[in-house]
Write a protein that holds these residues in place. Structure first.
Motif, PDB file in Angstrom:
ATOM      1  N   MET B   1       0.912  -1.185   0.004  1.00  0.00           N
ATOM      2  CA  MET B   1      -0.301   0.013  -0.050  1.00  0.00           C
ATOM      3  C   MET B   1       0.925   1.287  -0.001  1.00  0.00           C
ATOM      4  O   MET B   1       1.664   1.550   0.966  1.00  0.00           O
ATOM      5  CB  MET B   1      -0.915  -0.101   1.016  1.00  0.00           C
ATOM      6  CG  MET B   1      -1.700   0.964   1.256  1.00  0.00           C
ATOM      7  SD  MET B   1      -3.124   0.761   0.504  1.00  0.00           S
ATOM      8  CE  MET B   1      -3.678   2.269  -0.155  1.00  0.00           C
ATOM      9  N   ASN B   2       0.976   1.962  -1.080  1.00  0.00           N
ATOM     10  CA  ASN B   2       1.734   3.202  -1.052  1.00  0.00           C
ATOM     11  C   ASN B   2       0.741   4.023  -0.362  1.00  0.00           C
ATOM     12  O   ASN B   2      -0.438   4.243  -0.197  1.00  0.00           O
ATOM     13  CB  ASN B   2       1.960   3.883  -2.509  1.00  0.00           C
ATOM     14  CG  ASN B   2       0.616   4.064  -3.386  1.00  0.00           C
ATOM     15  OD1 ASN B   2      -0.458   3.463  -2.805  1.00  0.00           O
ATOM     16  ND2 ASN B   2       0.552   4.853  -4.288  1.00  0.00           N
ATOM     17  N   GLN B   3       1.627   5.357   0.292  1.00  0.00           N
ATOM     18  CA  GLN B   3       0.758   6.194   1.049  1.00  0.00           C
ATOM     19  C   GLN B   3       0.914   7.801   0.674  1.00  0.00           C
ATOM     20  O   GLN B   3       1.761   8.413   1.349  1.00  0.00           O
ATOM     21  CB  GLN B   3       1.115   6.082   2.612  1.00  0.00           C
ATOM     22  CG  GLN B   3       0.874   4.557   3.085  1.00  0.00           C
ATOM     23  CD  GLN B   3       0.797   4.626   4.729  1.00  0.00           C
ATOM     24  OE1 GLN B   3       1.788   5.049   5.245  1.00  0.00           O
ATOM     25  NE2 GLN B   3       0.111   3.540   5.182  1.00  0.00           N
ATOM     26  N   PRO B   4       0.044   7.769  -0.296  1.00  0.00           N
ATOM     27  CA  PRO B   4       0.429   9.367  -0.872  1.00  0.00           C
ATOM     28  C   PRO B   4       0.075  10.300   0.334  1.00  0.00           C
ATOM     29  O   PRO B   4       0.333  11.482   0.260  1.00  0.00           O
ATOM     30  CB  PRO B   4      -0.583   9.354  -2.094  1.00  0.00           C
ATOM     31  CG  PRO B   4      -1.438   8.393  -1.895  1.00  0.00           C
ATOM     32  CD  PRO B   4      -0.865   7.159  -1.062  1.00  0.00           C
ATOM     33  N   ALA B   5      -0.856   9.812   1.013  1.00  0.00           N
ATOM     34  CA  ALA B   5      -1.611  10.910   2.036  1.00  0.00           C
ATOM     35  C   ALA B   5      -0.602  11.236   3.080  1.00  0.00           C
ATOM     36  O   ALA B   5      -0.760  12.381   3.787  1.00  0.00           O
ATOM     37  CB  ALA B   5      -2.633  10.284   2.872  1.00  0.00           C
ATOM     38  N   THR B   6       0.423  10.303   3.476  1.00  0.00           N
ATOM     39  CA  THR B   6       1.534  10.938   4.568  1.00  0.00           C
ATOM     40  C   THR B   6       2.624  11.208   3.974  1.00  0.00           C
ATOM     41  O   THR B   6       3.728  11.407   4.632  1.00  0.00           O
ATOM     42  CB  THR B   6       1.526   9.461   5.370  1.00  0.00           C
ATOM     43  OG1 THR B   6       2.071   8.473   4.664  1.00  0.00           O
ATOM     44  CG2 THR B   6       0.474   9.232   6.273  1.00  0.00           C
ATOM     45  N   ALA B   7       2.870  11.327   2.565  1.00  0.00           N
ATOM     46  CA  ALA B   7       3.963  11.890   1.824  1.00  0.00           C
ATOM     47  C   ALA B   7       4.557  13.330   2.433  1.00  0.00           C
ATOM     48  O   ALA B   7       5.707  13.665   2.516  1.00  0.00           O
ATOM     49  CB  ALA B   7       3.622  12.014   0.460  1.00  0.00           C
ATOM     50  N   GLY B   8       3.672  14.221   3.143  1.00  0.00           N
ATOM     51  CA  GLY B   8       4.340  15.321   3.393  1.00  0.00           C
ATOM     52  C   GLY B   8       4.590  15.423   4.918  1.00  0.00           C
ATOM     53  O   GLY B   8       4.995  16.310   5.454  1.00  0.00           O
ATOM     54  N   VAL B   9       4.569  14.344   5.546  1.00  0.00           N
ATOM     55  CA  VAL B   9       5.040  14.209   6.932  1.00  0.00           C
ATOM     56  C   VAL B   9       6.198  14.089   7.117  1.00  0.00           C
ATOM     57  O   VAL B   9       7.035  13.434   6.423  1.00  0.00           O
ATOM     58  CB  VAL B   9       4.309  13.106   7.671  1.00  0.00           C
ATOM     59  CG1 VAL B   9       4.679  12.998   8.888  1.00  0.00           C
ATOM     60  CG2 VAL B   9       2.638  13.200   7.511  1.00  0.00           C
ATOM     61  N   HIS B 228       3.714  22.603  13.504  1.00  0.00           N
ATOM     62  CA  HIS B 228       2.673  23.216  12.734  1.00  0.00           C
ATOM     63  C   HIS B 228       1.288  23.020  13.366  1.00  0.00           C
ATOM     64  O   HIS B 228       1.238  22.099  13.995  1.00  0.00           O
ATOM     65  CB  HIS B 228       2.522  22.449  11.163  1.00  0.00           C
ATOM     66  CG  HIS B 228       1.398  22.668  10.522  1.00  0.00           C
ATOM     67  ND1 HIS B 228       1.234  24.003   9.793  1.00  0.00           N
ATOM     68  CD2 HIS B 228       0.060  22.298  10.171  1.00  0.00           C
ATOM     69  CE1 HIS B 228       0.132  24.187   9.216  1.00  0.00           C
ATOM     70  NE2 HIS B 228      -0.421  22.938   9.414  1.00  0.00           N
ATOM     71  N   ASP B 273       5.280  16.461  14.169  1.00  0.00           N
ATOM     72  CA  ASP B 273       5.798  17.852  13.639  1.00  0.00           C
ATOM     73  C   ASP B 273       4.394  18.690  13.515  1.00  0.00           C
ATOM     74  O   ASP B 273       4.462  19.809  12.821  1.00  0.00           O
ATOM     75  CB  ASP B 273       6.722  17.927  12.384  1.00  0.00           C
ATOM     76  CG  ASP B 273       5.921  17.392  11.268  1.00  0.00           C
ATOM     77  OD1 ASP B 273       4.839  16.714  11.593  1.00  0.00           O
ATOM     78  OD2 ASP B 273       6.185  17.855  10.046  1.00  0.00           O
ATOM     79  N   HIS B 274       3.141  18.221  14.133  1.00  0.00           N
ATOM     80  CA  HIS B 274       1.975  18.899  14.067  1.00  0.00           C
ATOM     81  C   HIS B 274       1.271  18.718  15.224  1.00  0.00           C
ATOM     82  O   HIS B 274       1.395  17.616  15.872  1.00  0.00           O
ATOM     83  CB  HIS B 274       1.359  18.766  12.642  1.00  0.00           C
ATOM     84  CG  HIS B 274       1.110  17.073  12.527  1.00  0.00           C
ATOM     85  ND1 HIS B 274       2.003  16.358  12.031  1.00  0.00           N
ATOM     86  CD2 HIS B 274      -0.097  16.351  13.128  1.00  0.00           C
ATOM     87  CE1 HIS B 274       1.432  14.936  12.317  1.00  0.00           C
ATOM     88  NE2 HIS B 274       0.243  15.067  12.732  1.00  0.00           N
ATOM     89  N   VAL B 275       0.369  19.695  15.416  1.00  0.00           N
ATOM     90  CA  VAL B 275      -0.447  19.447  16.705  1.00  0.00           C
ATOM     91  C   VAL B 275      -1.744  18.764  16.406  1.00  0.00           C
ATOM     92  O   VAL B 275      -2.359  19.299  15.302  1.00  0.00           O
ATOM     93  CB  VAL B 275      -0.365  20.930  17.310  1.00  0.00           C
ATOM     94  CG1 VAL B 275      -1.510  20.653  18.573  1.00  0.00           C
ATOM     95  CG2 VAL B 275       0.693  21.510  17.678  1.00  0.00           C
ATOM     96  N   LEU B 276      -1.935  17.738  17.273  1.00  0.00           N
ATOM     97  CA  LEU B 276      -3.391  17.236  17.150  1.00  0.00           C
ATOM     98  C   LEU B 276      -4.447  17.935  18.146  1.00  0.00           C
ATOM     99  O   LEU B 276      -3.901  18.260  19.045  1.00  0.00           O
ATOM    100  CB  LEU B 276      -3.556  15.890  17.034  1.00  0.00           C
ATOM    101  CG  LEU B 276      -2.659  14.803  16.117  1.00  0.00           C
ATOM    102  CD1 LEU B 276      -2.687  13.462  16.464  1.00  0.00           C
ATOM    103  CD2 LEU B 276      -2.945  15.395  14.659  1.00  0.00           C
TER     104      LEU B 276
END
Lengths: 688, 313
Positions: B1-9, B228, B273-276
Motif C-alpha cells: 500500500m503506497n501512502q500518498p496521504a502521508t507523503a508530506g509528513v 505546525h 511535527d504537527h499538533v493534533l
C-alpha cells in the motif's frame, strides 16, 4: 481597457460570431475576425504605428461604410435578413477594433447580444439553442468583469458565479416564456430574401428528383390522429406539373381555386397534423385526396379540439394542390384531413394544356397510337402501358444515362433505365399521345414512423402520374410496376445495390440510425413545444389554468408575484443548504454519515482518530482501512500543508470511503446470515 | 500500500525527541507510575514556561524537581521558602565593598537554570512577587541596575494545598505566570509497593545521569516553535478559551498563547511535527486548572468539564 476585459470581450465576440460563419460570405467572416485579431495584437504591441492608424476611429468607420457598400453589391439588395446580419457582424467587430473605454464595451455587449439573437433567423433547432449557451455565459461574464474590472476573483470562480446567477434567472425566463404576450403569427416579420429553396420545385426535368433522393433532410413530420395508413397509400401530394415543353415539366399558372369534393366510393377520413419544414415555396402537402383546407393547429396535446381560434393557412387549387397564403419560411404546423383514394374528383373538364404534347418523340407517339388502337378503352390502354413497363426490361436506378433531344423516345426504347420522374413523364406522354388528358404529380411517397410521429424526408420525394379517365383524375404510378418495393417499402428496398441512397433513408444501419431517430424525435418535440409556442398555445395554456386571457395588468401582477417569491426563495436558500464547508470537512462528514447509517455515531468530545479507532474495534474486518483513513484524515487536516498533497489524498480518501461502504454492507449481510440460525438458539437459552 | 496521504509528513527521526524519551524514562524510574505528570513537566520546560506543583507533602514534588534538574544537565538551585524569607534572599543583594568603596551585587539563587522554589506559598507575598517578577521578565533589577537571568531560567515551584495552616495563597494574577499546574497524587498500589521496597529515591535523584544539556534543550525549544498548528486546531483552541469565559472565570489571551506553546511542546514529545486536537485536550487541564480556580485540584476538574462541552474537530 485592461487585458482581461479585452480578452473577455474577444471571447464573447468569437462565440457570438462563430455560428454565423457558416452562412455568411467568406470575405465578411474573414474581415470580422481580422478586425478582432488586429485589436488584440494592438493591445500587446501598442508601439506599431500602422496598427494604431488602422484601428483609429476614422479608419474603422470607413471600413464599416465600405462594407455596407460591398454588401449591397454582393447580395444585390441591402434590406433583408442576410445583408443586415452580415453588416451587423462586421459592425460588431469594427466596434471592438476601436474600443477604448468601458462605456464602449457596454455598447459592444449590447450589439453582441443582438447578433447572438440573429442566428435564430437561420435556425431554431436544439443545436442552435445549445450553441448560444456558451455565448450567453461569456456575455454575462464579460458584463460582470466590466462592472468591476478590479475584481480580484479568478476567472473560473467568476464564471461559476455568473453561471449560478444565470441558473437562478432560468425559472424567471421560463415563466416569461410562458406568459409573455405573443404577437399573432410568426415572430420575425422579415422582408423576404431571395433565399434558396429546398425540396421539390415547380419544375421537373429528368434527374431532378433523383438528386433529391440523395438528401436525408426532413421534409415534414406528421402526427396522425389514429393509426397511420399503409405505406403504399402514403402519397403526399405536392406540385402538380401540367405544362410540358418537350423536356421540362412545369406547374400550370392558370389553376383556379376550388373546394374539396367528395366522391361516393371513397374510404375513411384520416386526420393528421403536419409540421412542414420551411422550403420557401408556397405549396403544402397532404395525402391524396385532401378533404379539408389546411388550418392552424387548434388541438391541445390531449387531442381535444378547442374552438377558440382556427385560421385557414391556404387554399385548394383545381389540380388538387394545396397552396399556402405565403411562402413557407418557418416551420408551419397545420391540421389536415384526407380520404385515402387514388381518384380525385374534378368539377371541370380538364384544360387543354393537359393534352399539349410538344417536342419530337416520334417513336413514342407511334407506339401510343398502335397500342391505343388495339385497346378496348382508355383504362385498358393505361393498364397495357403499365404492363409494358413491367414486362419490358425496365430498370429502376438513381444513375440513369443522360438523355438527349428526344428524352422520352430514348428512355422508352433505348436506355430503359430511370428514376420515378422518367417513368411518370413517359407515362404522361404516352397518355397524351392517345388523347387522354394526363399530368405529372410530384410529392413524397411513404415516410417512417418514429415513435408517435412520422418523418418524411427529401429522399422520399417521388413523381407519379394522373390521367383523366371516366370523369375523374385517376392516379397511376408506373414506378410501382417497375420496382414495386419502392411503393411498398421505400427507396432503399428498391435500390439495394446503389450506395447513393443516403444513410438515413436506409432501413438497416443499426444503433447509429436509432440514435439519429431519437435525435429527430427530440427536435420534433422541441419544435412542437418550444419553438411553436405561440399565441394559440398560450391561449390553451391559460385555458388549462382556468384563466381566460388575463389582461396585461393581471399578467404583470402574476410575473411580479412569482418573481418575488422566487427571489426570496433564492436569497433564503444559501443559509439552508449551502454551508461553506472546506472539501476536507465535506469528506469527513461523508464518512461520518456512512458510519452513522450503521448506528455508529461520534461522541461530542471524541476526536476523529478516537472515533475511527472505536469504529475499528467494532468492525475488526475493516480495521486496516479505518486506520488508514484515520492517518489520511489527520494528514489532511493537521499536517503541514503541502501543495499537491490535498487533491491526491482526497481522491484516495474518497476511494477508501466507497470501499469501506462496500465492506460494511458485506459484513452486515454476513451478520444477518449468521443471525438467522442463531436467533432460535438464543431464544432457547433464555428460556432455559 | 503506497501512502500518498502521508507523503508530506516529516519523518519521525527528524523530530529530535529521542533524547526526550530517554529523559522521561529516566525520570519515571525515580518517580514511579507518574509518567503523565513527568511528560507535562517536560512539556512545560520545552514551552519556556514555569511549573507549579501542588500537592500534599511527601508525594515526590521535590524529588521530581531534583530529578529534572539532574536529568536535564542544567545547574540548579533550591530555595526553601519560609515565612521570614526576604526578596533579597531570592534575587540577590548589593553589598558595600570597603576596599574599592563601591557596591557589588551579590547574585541570589535566581541566577541559575533551574530553580526549585520549595513550598512557595509559605513565603510572604513580598518574597513571592520578587520571584514571580523575575519569572516573567527573566531579569532582575536591584538598586537601579538590571541583571539578565539565565536564558534557560526555569522555575519549579511547589506548594502545599492552601487550606493547610501557615500558607499565603498565591494571587490568581500571579498564578497566571505559571505555564503548568500539576498535582502529583498518591502513587498507585504497584508503584507504591516498589517504592517501599527500594527505599527513598531522593539520594538517587541527585545522582542521575544528565541526558540533555543546554544546547540540546535550546535546539528542542527552537524546534517546538516550528511545529505546525493547523486551522481546525486553532479553531478548537479558540472555542475552548471562549467556553471558559462563558462558564465563569475565563482564560486570558496570554493563557491562550501559552496553550498553543504547550500543545506544540506536547506534540514534539509525542514525536510529531504537527499538533493534533488530542494534544490540546491533553495539556488543557494542566494549563487551565490553576488559572481557572486558583487551585490545581478543583481547577483540573473544571477544565475537564469544559473539555466535555466542546466538540472536537
Amino acid at each position: 481597457m485592461d487585458a482581461r476585459t479585452l480578452a473577455a470581450l474577444a471571447a464573447v465576440l468569437f462565440l457570438v460570431q462563430f455560428p454565423h460563419i457558416f452562412h455568411l460570405p467568406v470575405w465578411v467572416s474573414i474581415l470580422g475576425c481580422t478586425l478582432i485579431g488586429l485589436r488584440l495584437w494592438h493591445h500587446y504591441r501598442p508601439d506599431i504605428k500602422l496598427l494604431r492608424l488602422v484601428l483609429s476611429p476614422i479608419t474603422v468607420t470607413l471600413i464599416a461604410a465600405s462594407t455596407a457598400i460591398l454588401l449591397r453589391f454582393d447580395f444585390g439588395y441591402s434590406f433583408g435578413r442576410d445583408p443586415s446580419v452580415a453588416f451587423l457582424f462586421v459592425l460588431v467587430a469594427a466596434k471592438f477594433a476601436e474600443i477604448r473605454r468601458a462605456s464602449d464595451a457596454t455598447l459592444l455587449l449590447c450589439l453582441a447580444a443582438f447578433l447572438l439573437l440573429t442566428q435564430y433567423f437561420y435556425s431554431q433547432t436544439i443545436l442552435a439553442a445549445i450553441f448560444t449557451l456558451p455565448a450567453i455565459v461569456a456575455l454575462a461574464f464579460a458584463l460582470s468583469i466590466l462592472r468591476d474590472s478590479k475584481n480580484p476573483a479568478k476567472n473560473t470562480q467568476q464564471v461559476k458565479l455568473v453561471s449560478k446567477l444565470l441558473l437562478h434567472g432560468l425559472p424567471l425566463a421560463a415563466l416569461l416564456f410562458f406568459i409573455f404576450p405573443r404577437l399573432p403569427g410568426p415572430l420575425w416579420s422579415l422582408p423576404e430574401d431571395a433565399m434558396a429553396t429546398t425540396g421539390l420545385s415547380d419544375s421537373m426535368s429528368p434527374g431532378s428528383i433523383g438528386s433529391l433522393s440523395q438528401s436525408a433532410a426532413v421534409a415534414f413530420r406528421v402526427e396522425f390522429d389514429g393509426e397511420p395508413p399503409r405505406a403504399n397509400q402514403l402519397y403526399w401530394r405536392g406540385p402538380v406539373l401540367t405544362e410540358f415543353d418537350g423536356r421540362n415539366w412545369n406547374t400550370s399558372k392558370s389553376a383556379v381555386e376550388t373546394l374539396p369534393q367528395h366522391l361516393p366510393d371513397m374510404g375513411d377520413l384520416v386526420s393528421y397534423t403536419v409540421m412542414l419544414q420551411p422550403h420557401k415555396q408556397r405549396w403544402l402537402f397532404a395525402l391524396d385526396a385532401a378533404m379539408s383546407l389546411p388550418q392552424s393547429d387548434s388541438t391541445n396535446i390531449d387531442g381535444q379540439a378547442i374552438h377558440t381560434s382556427t385560421r385557414l393557412l391556404g387554399r385548394l387549387m383545381g389540380d388538387g394542390q394545396l397552396i399556402a397564403n405565403k411562402p413557407v419560411s418557418h416551420v408551419l404546423r397545420y391540421r389536415q384531413s384526407s380520404v385515402l383514394s387514388d381518384k380525385m374528383a374534378s368539377s371541370k373538364a380538364p384544360a387543354d394544356n393537359t393534352l399539349y404534347l410538344p417536342g419530337k418523340n416520334p417513336r413514342t407517339i407511334e407506339f401510343a397510337r398502335k397500342l391505343r388502337s388495339s385497346s378496348t378503352s382508355d383504362l385498358d390502354y393505361a393498364q397495357k402501358v403499365l404492363r409494358n413497363f413491367n414486362r419490358d426490361l425496365f430498370r429502376y436506378t438513381l444513375q440513369p444515362q443522360i438523355l438527349g433531344d428526344a428524352p422520352v423516345d430514348e428512355f422508352l426504347f433505348q436506355t430503359k433505365a430511370g428514376f420515378c420522374e422518367h417513368y411518370a413523364a413517359a407515362f404522361v406522354v404516352l397518355m397524351r399521345a392517345a388523347d387522354i388528358p394526363a399530368r405529372v404529380v410530384t410529392g413524397y411517397l411513404g415516410g417512417e414512423m418514429n415513435g408517435d410521429y412520422m418523418i418524411v424526408r427529401q429522399a422520399d420525394a417521388h413523381a407519379w402520374a394522373e390521367a383523366y379517365i371516366g370523369g375523374v383524375w385517376q392516379r397511376f404510378d408506373p414506378t410501382g410496376y417497375v420496382a414495386p418495393s419502392r411503393v411498398e417499402q421505400g427507396l432503399s428496398a428498391a435500390l439495394p445495390n446503389e450506395t447513393a441512397v443516403p444513410g438515413l433513408a436506409r432501413y438497416d444501419s443499426g444503433w447509429l440510425r436509432s440514435a439519429q431517430l431519437r435525435w429527430d424525435a427530440m427536435n420534433h418535440h422541441w419544435q412542437r413545444l418550444v419553438v411553436n409556442f405561440d399565441n394559440d398555445s398560450q391561449d390553451k395554456f391559460w385555458d388549462r389554468l382556468g384563466l381566460l386571457n388575463p389582461s396585461l395588468v393581471q399578467l404583470m401582477l402574476i410575473v411580479i408575484a412569482l418573481s418575488l417569491a422566487w427571489s426570496m426563495f433564492i436569497l433564503g436558500m444559501p443559509s439552508v443548504s449551502n454551508r461553506n464547508l472546506s472539501p476536507n470537512e465535506k469528506l469527513w462528514n461523508r464518512l461520518c454519515r456512512l458510519l452513522h447509517s450503521y448506528h455508529f455515531t461520534r461522541l461530542r468530545n471524541e476526536s476523529a482518530s478516537e472515533f475511527l479507532q472505536r469504529a475499528a474495534l467494532r468492525w475488526p474486518t475493516q480495521k486496516e482501512r479505518l486506520i488508514r483513513l484515520d492517518k489520511d484524515f489527520t494528514a489532511l487536516r493537521f499536517h503541514r500543508p503541502n501543495n499537491d498533497l490535498p487533491t491526491v489524498a482526497r481522491k484516495h480518501i474518497q476511494k477508501e470511503i466507497v470501499l469501506l461502504g462496500c465492506g460494511l454492507s458485506v459484513s452486515r449481510f454476513h451478520r444477518m446470515l449468521r443471525r438467522q440460525p442463531k436467533a432460535g438458539s438464543i431464544d432457547s437459552t433464555s428460556k432455559a | 500500500m503506497n501512502q500518498p496521504a502521508t507523503a508530506g509528513v516529516t519523518p519521525l527521526d527528524t523530530v529530535p525527541s529521542a533524547l526526550l524519551i530517554d529523559a522521561i524514562n529516566q525520570l519515571e524510574s525515580v518517580l514511579m507510575g507518574k509518567r503523565e505528570q513527568i511528560v507535562m513537566a517536560v512539556a512545560c520546560l520545552l514551552g519556556r514556561g514555569h511549573l507549579l506543583i501542588e500537592d500534599v507533602p511527601g508525594v515526590g514534588k521535590t524529588t521530581l524537581a531534583h530529578a529534572l534538574g539532574a536529568t536535564l544537565g542544567l545547574d540548579w538551585t533550591r530555595v526553601q521558602f519560609t515565612s521570614d524569607l526576604l526578596p533579597a534572599d531570592v534575587v540577590g543583594v548589593s553589598i558595600f565593598n570597603t576596599q574599592d568603596n563601591s557596591f557589588h551585587f551579590q547574585r541570589g539563587p535566581v541566577f541559575t537554570s533551574i530553580m526549585l522554589a520549595d513550598e512557595i506559598n509559605r513565603a510572604p507575598p513580598r518574597a513571592q512577587s520578587a520571584l514571580l517578577e523575575a519569572m516573567e521578565e527573566r531579569q532582575v533589577t536591584v538598586d537601579g541596575a538590571t541583571y539578565p537571568l539565565n536564558d534557560e531560567f526555569f522555575v519549579i515551584a511547589t506548594q502545599n494545598p492552601t487550606d493547610q495552616l501557615g500558607a499565603f495563597p498565591l494571587p490568581e494574577s500571579q498564578l497566571d505566570r505559571f505555564l503548568v499546574g500539576l498535582e502529583i497524587g498518591y502513587p498507585d498500589a504497584v508503584s507504591e509497593r516498589a517504592l517501599l521496597e527500594q527505599g527513598d529515591k531522593r539520594n538517587k535523584a541527585s545522582h542521575l545521569k544528565a541526558i540533555l544539556n543546554e544546547r540540546e534543550l535550546r535546539r528542542l525549544r527552537h524546534y517546538c516553535e516550528d511545529v505546525h498548528l493547523s486551522g481546525p486546531v486553532l479553531d478548537y483552541i479558540q472555542t475552548l478559551l471562549n467556553t471558559t469565559r462563558t462558564s465563569g472565570a475565563g482564560l486570558s489571551p496570554r493563557a491562550g498563547l501559552n496553550l498553543v506553546r504547550l500543545s506544540k511542546a506536547y506534540a514534539v514529545i509525542a514525536q510529531r511535527d504537527h499538533v493534533l486536537p488530542e494534544d490540546v485536550r491533553a495539556v488543557f487541564p494542566a494549563l487551565a486548572g490553576h488559572r481557572l480556580t486558583g487551585q490545581v485540584k478543583s481547577g483540573h476538574k473544571l477544565a475537564r468539564e469544559i473539555l466535555e462541552q466542546v466538540v472536537m474537530p
